[in-house]
Motif scaffolding. Structure first.
Motif, short mmCIF file in Angstrom:
data_model
loop_
_atom_site.label_atom_id
_atom_site.label_comp_id
_atom_site.label_asym_id
_atom_site.label_seq_id
_atom_site.Cartn_x
_atom_site.Cartn_y
_atom_site.Cartn_z
N GLY A 251 26.69 43.88 64.04
CA GLY A 251 26.77 42.55 64.61
C GLY A 251 28.36 41.75 64.25
O GLY A 251 28.85 41.21 65.07
N ILE A 252 28.75 41.95 63.03
CA ILE A 252 29.91 41.06 62.55
C ILE A 252 31.12 41.63 63.37
O ILE A 252 32.04 41.21 63.89
N LEU A 253 31.18 43.31 63.37
CA LEU A 253 32.39 44.02 64.07
C LEU A 253 32.33 43.43 65.51
O LEU A 253 33.25 43.25 66.21
N SER A 254 31.26 43.61 66.09
CA SER A 254 31.30 43.42 67.65
C SER A 254 31.28 41.89 67.93
O SER A 254 32.04 41.72 68.88
N ILE A 255 30.86 41.12 67.10
CA ILE A 255 31.05 39.64 67.51
C ILE A 255 32.61 39.14 67.36
O ILE A 255 33.31 38.36 68.10
N GLY A 256 33.28 39.82 66.12
CA GLY A 256 34.60 39.44 66.20
C GLY A 256 35.28 40.17 67.22
O GLY A 256 36.18 39.51 67.88
N LEU A 257 35.12 41.51 67.71
CA LEU A 257 35.66 41.90 68.83
C LEU A 257 35.56 41.07 69.99
O LEU A 257 36.64 41.08 70.96
N ALA A 258 34.29 40.68 70.22
CA ALA A 258 33.95 39.72 71.44
C ALA A 258 34.48 38.40 71.28
O ALA A 258 35.37 38.03 72.25
N VAL A 259 34.89 37.98 70.17
CA VAL A 259 35.55 36.62 70.19
C VAL A 259 36.86 36.71 70.57
O VAL A 259 37.53 36.05 71.26
N VAL A 260 37.69 37.71 70.30
CA VAL A 260 39.08 38.18 70.52
C VAL A 260 39.15 38.47 72.01
O VAL A 260 40.03 38.00 72.73
N GLN A 261 38.09 39.26 72.67
CA GLN A 261 38.24 39.69 73.75
C GLN A 261 37.79 38.60 74.74
O GLN A 261 38.23 38.57 76.03
N PHE A 262 36.82 37.99 74.58
CA PHE A 262 36.20 37.13 75.42
C PHE A 262 36.09 35.67 75.12
O PHE A 262 35.42 34.70 75.41
N TRP A 263 37.41 35.10 74.39
CA TRP A 263 37.58 33.80 73.78
C TRP A 263 37.36 32.71 74.63
O TRP A 263 37.23 31.42 74.36
N ASN A 264 37.84 32.93 76.06
CA ASN A 264 38.07 32.10 77.13
C ASN A 264 36.82 32.22 77.96
O ASN A 264 36.41 31.31 78.58
N ASP A 265 35.82 32.74 77.50
CA ASP A 265 34.49 33.04 78.08
C ASP A 265 33.32 33.44 77.33
O ASP A 265 32.83 34.18 77.05
N PRO A 266 32.87 32.20 76.75
CA PRO A 266 31.85 32.23 75.49
C PRO A 266 30.79 32.99 75.91
O PRO A 266 29.80 33.41 75.03
N ILE A 267 30.31 32.90 77.18
CA ILE A 267 29.10 33.49 77.56
C ILE A 267 28.79 35.00 77.09
O ILE A 267 27.68 35.42 76.68
N TRP A 268 30.04 35.81 77.21
CA TRP A 268 29.87 37.13 76.76
C TRP A 268 29.91 37.40 75.31
O TRP A 268 29.39 38.23 74.88
N ILE A 269 30.49 36.51 74.57
CA ILE A 269 30.42 36.40 73.01
C ILE A 269 28.93 36.28 72.77
O ILE A 269 28.39 36.98 72.06
N ALA A 270 28.05 35.22 73.53
CA ALA A 270 26.66 34.90 73.24
C ALA A 270 25.96 36.28 73.65
O ALA A 270 24.94 36.75 73.01
N ALA A 271 26.36 36.89 74.62
CA ALA A 271 25.63 38.16 75.00
C ALA A 271 25.62 39.11 73.86
O ALA A 271 24.64 39.97 73.74
N VAL A 272 26.84 39.42 73.60
CA VAL A 272 26.87 40.24 72.28
C VAL A 272 26.25 39.93 70.95
O VAL A 272 25.47 41.09 70.46
N ALA A 273 26.15 38.86 70.54
CA ALA A 273 25.33 38.41 69.66
C ALA A 273 23.91 38.41 70.03
O ALA A 273 23.14 39.06 68.99
N ILE A 274 23.38 38.38 71.35
CA ILE A 274 22.02 38.46 71.74
C ILE A 274 21.64 40.19 71.36
O ILE A 274 20.54 40.15 71.13
N ILE A 275 22.64 40.68 71.94
CA ILE A 275 22.31 42.27 71.52
C ILE A 275 21.78 42.64 70.43
O ILE A 275 20.70 43.36 70.19
N PHE A 276 22.49 42.09 69.52
CA PHE A 276 22.26 42.52 68.07
C PHE A 276 20.95 41.77 67.37
O PHE A 276 20.16 42.42 66.63
N VAL A 277 20.67 40.61 67.89
CA VAL A 277 19.45 39.73 67.64
C VAL A 277 18.23 40.58 68.18
O VAL A 277 17.36 41.04 67.44
N VAL A 278 18.40 40.99 69.39
CA VAL A 278 17.29 41.93 70.18
C VAL A 278 17.15 43.37 69.43
O VAL A 278 16.06 43.63 68.99
N GLY A 279 18.25 43.80 68.97
CA GLY A 279 18.14 45.21 68.35
C GLY A 279 17.48 44.71 66.69
O GLY A 279 16.69 45.74 66.37
#
Length: 357
Positions: A251-279
Protein backbone atom coordinates in the motif's frame (compact mmCIF):
# COMPACT_ATOMS: atom_id res chain seq x y z
CA UNK A 1 13.89 -34.44 37.22
CA UNK A 2 15.16 -37.98 36.62
CA UNK A 3 18.40 -38.89 34.95
CA UNK A 4 16.54 -40.39 32.00
CA UNK A 5 14.83 -37.08 31.25
CA UNK A 6 18.09 -35.19 31.69
CA UNK A 7 19.82 -37.46 29.22
CA UNK A 8 17.04 -37.05 26.67
CA UNK A 9 17.15 -33.26 27.00
CA UNK A 10 20.91 -33.39 26.53
CA UNK A 11 20.62 -35.54 23.41
CA UNK A 12 17.91 -33.35 21.90
CA UNK A 13 19.96 -30.25 22.69
CA UNK A 14 22.99 -31.74 20.97
CA UNK A 15 20.84 -32.65 17.97
CA UNK A 16 19.55 -29.06 17.73
CA UNK A 17 23.11 -27.65 17.85
CA UNK A 18 24.26 -30.11 15.17
CA UNK A 19 21.32 -29.13 12.99
CA UNK A 20 22.13 -25.41 13.30
CA UNK A 21 25.82 -26.01 12.59
CA UNK A 22 24.92 -28.12 9.57
CA UNK A 23 22.68 -25.35 8.22
CA UNK A 24 25.39 -22.74 8.80
CA UNK A 25 28.20 -24.77 7.18
CA UNK A 26 26.28 -26.10 4.18
CA UNK A 27 24.45 -22.87 3.33
CA UNK A 28 23.37 -22.69 -0.30
CA UNK A 29 24.48 -26.26 -1.01
CA UNK A 30 21.40 -27.71 0.69
CA UNK A 31 18.95 -25.29 -0.90
CA UNK A 32 17.77 -27.68 -3.68
CA UNK A 33 17.30 -30.47 -1.14
CA UNK A 34 15.31 -28.25 1.22
CA UNK A 35 13.10 -27.16 -1.66
CA UNK A 36 12.64 -30.76 -2.78
CA UNK A 37 11.76 -31.88 0.75
CA UNK A 38 9.31 -28.99 1.17
CA UNK A 39 7.60 -29.79 -2.12
CA UNK A 40 7.32 -33.48 -1.16
CA UNK A 41 5.88 -32.63 2.26
CA UNK A 42 3.20 -30.31 0.92
CA UNK A 43 2.21 -32.61 -1.95
CA UNK A 44 2.11 -35.85 0.05
CA UNK A 45 -1.63 -35.43 0.84
CA UNK A 46 -2.30 -35.13 -2.91
CA UNK A 47 -0.40 -38.36 -3.56
CA UNK A 48 -2.29 -40.07 -0.72
CA UNK A 49 -5.61 -38.91 -2.19
CA UNK A 50 -4.65 -40.26 -5.62
CA UNK A 51 -3.64 -43.59 -4.05
CA UNK A 52 -7.02 -43.85 -2.34
CA UNK A 53 -8.64 -43.45 -5.75
CA UNK A 54 -6.80 -46.36 -7.32
CA UNK A 55 -3.65 -44.74 -8.71
CA UNK A 56 -0.34 -46.34 -7.80
CA UNK A 57 2.14 -44.37 -5.71
CA UNK A 58 4.64 -44.32 -8.58
CA UNK A 59 2.09 -43.04 -11.10
CA UNK A 60 0.75 -40.46 -8.64
CA UNK A 61 4.27 -39.21 -7.90
CA UNK A 62 5.10 -38.98 -11.61
CA UNK A 63 1.91 -37.03 -12.39
CA UNK A 64 2.41 -34.63 -9.49
CA UNK A 65 6.08 -34.04 -10.34
CA UNK A 66 5.23 -33.37 -13.98
CA UNK A 67 2.59 -30.85 -12.92
CA UNK A 68 5.02 -29.05 -10.58
CA UNK A 69 7.72 -28.91 -13.28
CA UNK A 70 5.26 -27.46 -15.79
CA UNK A 71 4.12 -24.87 -13.25
CA UNK A 72 7.70 -23.81 -12.49
CA UNK A 73 8.46 -23.63 -16.22
CA UNK A 74 5.45 -21.40 -16.82
CA UNK A 75 6.51 -19.08 -13.99
CA UNK A 76 10.09 -19.03 -15.25
CA UNK A 77 9.22 -18.19 -18.85
CA UNK A 78 6.25 -15.87 -18.36
CA UNK A 79 6.08 -14.27 -14.92
CA UNK A 80 9.79 -13.68 -14.25
CA UNK A 81 10.53 -11.76 -17.50
CA UNK A 82 7.45 -9.56 -16.92
CA UNK A 83 8.46 -8.72 -13.36
CA UNK A 84 12.13 -8.27 -14.32
CA UNK A 85 11.15 -5.82 -17.05
CA UNK A 86 9.05 -3.80 -14.64
CA UNK A 87 11.92 -3.65 -12.15
CA UNK A 88 14.28 -2.31 -14.83
CA UNK A 89 11.69 0.23 -15.99
CA UNK A 90 11.07 1.34 -12.41
CA UNK A 91 14.80 1.86 -11.81
CA UNK A 92 15.11 3.91 -15.02
CA UNK A 93 12.11 6.13 -14.24
CA UNK A 94 12.79 6.83 -10.57
CA UNK A 95 14.83 9.99 -11.44
CA UNK A 96 11.82 11.34 -13.34
CA UNK A 97 9.60 10.52 -10.39
CA UNK A 98 11.93 12.42 -8.10
CA UNK A 99 11.83 15.44 -10.44
CA UNK A 100 8.04 15.31 -10.42
CA UNK A 101 8.07 15.10 -6.63
CA UNK A 102 10.37 18.14 -6.47
CA UNK A 103 7.97 20.07 -8.70
CA UNK A 104 5.01 19.04 -6.57
CA UNK A 105 6.75 20.04 -3.32
CA UNK A 106 7.98 23.34 -4.74
CA UNK A 107 4.45 24.27 -5.82
CA UNK A 108 2.56 23.10 -2.75
CA UNK A 109 5.21 23.40 -0.02
CA UNK A 110 7.91 25.80 -1.26
CA UNK A 111 9.55 26.01 2.16
CA UNK A 112 10.58 22.33 1.96
CA UNK A 113 12.89 22.91 -1.01
CA UNK A 114 14.71 26.05 -0.01
CA UNK A 115 18.35 26.22 -1.10
CA UNK A 116 20.43 24.12 1.25
CA UNK A 117 17.49 22.35 2.94
CA UNK A 118 17.90 18.73 4.00
CA UNK A 119 15.02 17.53 1.80
CA UNK A 120 16.42 19.28 -1.27
CA UNK A 121 19.93 17.88 -0.74
CA UNK A 122 18.52 14.40 -0.15
CA UNK A 123 16.41 14.42 -3.33
CA UNK A 124 19.27 15.72 -5.47
CA UNK A 125 21.67 13.14 -4.05
CA UNK A 126 19.19 10.33 -4.61
CA UNK A 127 18.52 11.47 -8.15
CA UNK A 128 22.23 11.64 -9.04
CA UNK A 129 22.90 8.22 -7.53
CA UNK A 130 20.10 6.57 -9.47
CA UNK A 131 21.07 8.31 -12.71
CA UNK A 132 24.65 7.16 -12.37
CA UNK A 133 24.05 3.55 -11.48
CA UNK A 134 20.46 2.72 -10.66
CA UNK A 135 19.65 0.76 -13.81
CA UNK A 136 22.98 -1.05 -13.72
CA UNK A 137 22.43 -1.98 -10.08
CA UNK A 138 18.92 -3.28 -10.79
CA UNK A 139 20.12 -5.36 -13.73
CA UNK A 140 23.06 -6.62 -11.69
CA UNK A 141 20.75 -7.75 -8.91
CA UNK A 142 18.46 -9.52 -11.34
CA UNK A 143 21.33 -11.27 -13.07
CA UNK A 144 23.59 -12.05 -10.12
CA UNK A 145 20.79 -13.37 -7.91
CA UNK A 146 20.14 -16.15 -10.38
CA UNK A 147 23.84 -17.01 -10.36
CA UNK A 148 24.19 -16.87 -6.59
CA UNK A 149 21.50 -19.45 -5.93
CA UNK A 150 22.45 -21.56 -8.96
CA UNK A 151 18.97 -21.49 -10.37
CA UNK A 152 19.76 -24.08 -13.01
CA UNK A 153 20.91 -26.59 -10.40
CA UNK A 154 17.85 -25.89 -8.28
CA UNK A 155 15.49 -26.45 -11.21
CA UNK A 156 17.17 -29.76 -11.96
CA UNK A 157 17.90 -31.12 -8.47
CA UNK A 158 14.81 -29.98 -6.55
CA UNK A 159 12.28 -31.86 -8.75
CA UNK A 160 14.41 -35.02 -8.60
CA UNK A 161 14.68 -34.81 -4.81
CA UNK A 162 10.97 -34.12 -4.45
CA UNK A 163 10.15 -37.06 -6.74
CA UNK A 164 12.09 -39.62 -4.70
CA UNK A 165 11.02 -38.19 -1.34
CA UNK A 166 7.37 -38.10 -2.40
CA UNK A 167 7.64 -41.67 -3.69
CA UNK A 168 9.12 -42.94 -0.39
CA UNK A 169 7.42 -40.53 2.01
CA UNK A 170 5.30 -43.12 3.80
CA UNK A 171 8.25 -45.50 4.17
CA UNK A 172 10.48 -42.70 5.51
CA UNK A 173 7.92 -41.61 8.10
CA UNK A 174 7.39 -45.24 9.14
CA UNK A 175 11.16 -45.66 9.56
CA UNK A 176 11.38 -42.54 11.72
CA UNK A 177 8.40 -43.75 13.77
CA UNK A 178 10.22 -47.05 14.35
CA UNK A 179 13.20 -45.18 15.85
CA UNK A 180 11.15 -43.31 18.46
CA UNK A 181 11.71 -44.59 22.04
CA UNK A 182 8.79 -46.86 22.85
CA UNK A 183 8.29 -45.27 26.25
CA UNK A 184 7.44 -41.91 24.67
CA UNK A 185 5.91 -43.16 21.43
CA UNK A 186 2.40 -41.79 21.95
CA UNK A 187 3.64 -38.43 23.24
CA UNK A 188 5.99 -37.96 20.29
CA UNK A 189 3.30 -39.01 17.83
CA UNK A 190 0.87 -36.55 19.39
CA UNK A 191 3.42 -33.73 19.20
CA UNK A 192 4.32 -34.63 15.62
CA UNK A 193 0.64 -34.57 14.67
CA UNK A 194 0.21 -31.13 16.22
CA UNK A 195 3.31 -29.82 14.43
CA UNK A 196 2.01 -31.20 11.13
CA UNK A 197 -1.40 -29.62 11.70
CA UNK A 198 0.09 -26.21 12.54
CA UNK A 199 2.66 -26.28 9.76
CA UNK A 200 0.45 -27.60 6.97
CA UNK A 201 -2.49 -25.46 8.02
CA UNK A 202 -0.48 -22.28 8.09
CA UNK A 203 1.81 -22.70 5.08
CA UNK A 204 -0.69 -24.23 2.68
CA UNK A 205 -3.33 -21.73 3.72
CA UNK A 206 -1.01 -18.72 3.70
CA UNK A 207 0.42 -19.61 0.29
CA UNK A 208 -3.12 -19.71 -1.05
CA UNK A 209 -3.82 -16.31 0.50
CA UNK A 210 -0.60 -14.92 -1.04
CA UNK A 211 -1.54 -16.20 -4.49
CA UNK A 212 -5.07 -14.76 -4.37
CA UNK A 213 -3.90 -11.40 -3.02
CA UNK A 214 -1.02 -11.15 -5.48
CA UNK A 215 -3.30 -11.74 -8.45
CA UNK A 216 -5.93 -9.35 -7.09
CA UNK A 217 -3.46 -6.52 -6.43
CA UNK A 218 -1.63 -6.99 -9.74
CA UNK A 219 -4.81 -7.03 -11.83
CA UNK A 220 -6.50 -4.18 -9.93
CA UNK A 221 -3.46 -1.89 -10.04
CA UNK A 222 -2.96 -2.62 -13.73
CA UNK A 223 -6.60 -1.78 -14.44
CA UNK A 224 -6.34 1.64 -12.79
CA UNK A 225 -3.29 2.33 -14.96
CA UNK A 226 -0.63 2.44 -12.24
CA UNK A 227 2.82 2.05 -13.74
CA UNK A 228 4.61 -1.04 -12.38
CA UNK A 229 1.32 -2.10 -10.83
CA UNK A 230 1.90 -5.74 -11.79
CA UNK A 231 5.26 -5.82 -10.01
CA UNK A 232 3.97 -4.01 -6.93
CA UNK A 233 0.86 -6.19 -6.74
CA UNK A 234 2.77 -9.46 -7.01
CA UNK A 235 5.31 -8.21 -4.47
CA UNK A 236 2.55 -7.26 -2.04
CA UNK A 237 0.99 -10.70 -2.44
CA UNK A 238 4.34 -12.45 -1.92
CA UNK A 239 5.22 -10.64 1.30
CA UNK A 240 1.67 -11.25 2.57
CA UNK A 241 3.13 -14.54 3.79
CA UNK A 242 3.85 -12.45 6.89
CA UNK A 243 0.39 -11.25 8.01
CA UNK A 244 -0.30 -7.51 7.51
CA UNK A 245 3.19 -6.80 6.12
CA UNK A 246 2.18 -7.33 2.49
CA UNK A 247 -0.77 -4.98 2.55
CA UNK A 248 1.10 -2.26 4.46
CA UNK A 249 4.27 -2.45 2.33
CA UNK A 250 2.42 -2.75 -0.96
CA UNK A 251 0.00 0.00 0.00
CA UNK A 252 2.75 2.47 0.90
CA UNK A 253 4.69 1.69 -2.28
CA UNK A 254 1.62 1.85 -4.53
CA UNK A 255 0.24 5.05 -3.03
CA UNK A 256 3.69 6.65 -3.31
CA UNK A 257 3.86 5.76 -7.00
CA UNK A 258 0.26 6.93 -7.49
CA UNK A 259 0.97 10.30 -5.85
CA UNK A 260 3.82 10.88 -8.31
CA UNK A 261 1.95 9.58 -11.35
CA UNK A 262 -1.53 11.01 -10.61
CA UNK A 263 -0.73 14.05 -8.47
CA UNK A 264 -2.92 16.23 -10.73
CA UNK A 265 -5.78 13.69 -10.60
CA UNK A 266 -6.36 12.70 -6.95
CA UNK A 267 -9.26 10.38 -7.77
CA UNK A 268 -6.81 7.74 -9.03
CA UNK A 269 -4.69 8.07 -5.90
CA UNK A 270 -7.84 7.35 -3.91
CA UNK A 271 -8.58 4.38 -6.20
CA UNK A 272 -5.17 2.85 -5.45
CA UNK A 273 -5.70 3.34 -1.72
CA UNK A 274 -9.16 1.75 -1.95
CA UNK A 275 -7.68 -1.31 -3.68
CA UNK A 276 -5.49 -2.03 -0.66
CA UNK A 277 -8.27 -1.28 1.80
CA UNK A 278 -10.48 -3.79 -0.03
CA UNK A 279 -7.61 -6.29 -0.20
CA UNK A 280 -6.95 -5.95 3.53
CA UNK A 281 -10.65 -6.36 4.35
CA UNK A 282 -10.94 -9.37 2.05
CA UNK A 283 -7.82 -10.95 3.54
CA UNK A 284 -8.86 -10.46 7.16
CA UNK A 285 -12.54 -11.41 6.83
CA UNK A 286 -12.66 -13.99 4.02
CA UNK A 287 -9.31 -15.42 2.94
CA UNK A 288 -7.46 -15.93 6.22
CA UNK A 289 -10.43 -17.28 8.23
CA UNK A 290 -11.32 -19.79 5.48
CA UNK A 291 -7.87 -20.74 4.15
CA UNK A 292 -5.70 -20.50 7.25
CA UNK A 293 -8.02 -20.59 10.25
CA UNK A 294 -7.59 -19.03 13.67
CA UNK A 295 -6.20 -21.93 15.70
CA UNK A 296 -2.86 -22.65 14.01
CA UNK A 297 -0.85 -21.17 16.87
CA UNK A 298 1.66 -19.13 14.86
CA UNK A 299 1.51 -15.55 16.07
CA UNK A 300 2.57 -12.96 13.45
CA UNK A 301 5.25 -11.51 15.76
CA UNK A 302 6.70 -14.97 16.43
CA UNK A 303 6.68 -15.68 12.70
CA UNK A 304 8.42 -12.40 11.84
CA UNK A 305 11.10 -13.07 14.46
CA UNK A 306 11.73 -16.58 13.12
CA UNK A 307 12.02 -15.37 9.53
CA UNK A 308 14.32 -12.52 10.54
CA UNK A 309 16.56 -14.65 12.76
CA UNK A 310 16.95 -17.63 10.42
CA UNK A 311 17.23 -15.41 7.35
CA UNK A 312 20.05 -13.43 8.96
CA UNK A 313 21.89 -16.53 10.14
CA UNK A 314 21.51 -18.86 7.17
CA UNK A 315 20.35 -16.73 4.22
CA UNK A 316 17.63 -18.03 1.89
CA UNK A 317 17.87 -21.65 3.18
CA UNK A 318 17.17 -20.24 6.63
CA UNK A 319 13.93 -18.71 5.37
CA UNK A 320 12.80 -22.15 4.22
CA UNK A 321 13.28 -23.73 7.66
CA UNK A 322 12.11 -20.70 9.66
CA UNK A 323 8.40 -21.50 9.54
CA UNK A 324 8.78 -25.25 10.28
CA UNK A 325 11.11 -24.43 13.16
CA UNK A 326 8.71 -21.81 14.50
CA UNK A 327 5.87 -24.35 14.33
CA UNK A 328 7.91 -27.02 16.15
CA UNK A 329 9.06 -24.63 18.87
CA UNK A 330 5.54 -23.31 19.32
CA UNK A 331 4.11 -26.80 19.81
CA UNK A 332 6.94 -27.80 22.16
CA UNK A 333 6.52 -24.61 24.19
CA UNK A 334 2.78 -25.21 24.62
CA UNK A 335 3.52 -28.82 25.60
CA UNK A 336 6.10 -27.65 28.16
CA UNK A 337 3.62 -25.15 29.63
CA UNK A 338 0.95 -27.86 29.93
CA UNK A 339 3.42 -30.19 31.67
CA UNK A 340 4.51 -27.37 33.99
CA UNK A 341 0.91 -26.70 35.01
CA UNK A 342 0.48 -30.38 35.88
CA UNK A 343 3.56 -30.41 38.13
CA UNK A 344 4.14 -29.61 41.76
CA UNK A 345 6.09 -26.43 41.02
CA UNK A 346 2.91 -24.85 39.60
CA UNK A 347 0.22 -26.53 41.73
CA UNK A 348 2.17 -26.62 45.00
CA UNK A 349 1.52 -29.08 47.79
CA UNK A 350 -1.88 -27.69 48.83
CA UNK A 351 -4.79 -29.20 46.91
CA UNK A 352 -6.83 -26.59 45.08
CA UNK A 353 -10.61 -26.39 45.64
CA UNK A 354 -11.36 -27.15 41.96
CA UNK A 355 -9.08 -30.21 42.13
CA UNK A 356 -10.93 -31.51 45.22
CA UNK A 357 -14.22 -31.29 43.38
Amino acid sequence: MGMNTQQQLRYWGIAAVVFLLFMWVMGQAILPFLLGAAIAYFLDPVADWMERHGISRLAATALITAGVVLLFAAILFFAIPLVAGQIRDLASEVPDYISTLQTFLSQRFPGFLEEGSIIRRGLVSMQDTIKNGGVAVAEGILNSSLVLIDIVIILVVAPVVSFYMLLDWDRMTARVDDLIPREHLETVRDLAGKVDKVLSGFVRGQLSVCAVLGIFYAVALALVGLKFGVFVGLFAGLVSFIPFVGSITGGILSIGLAVVQFWNDPIWIAAVAIIFVVGQFFEGNVLTPNMVGGSIGLHPVWLMFALSAFGSLFGFPGLLVAVPTAAVLGVLLRFAIDEYKKGRLYQGTVQRPDAAE
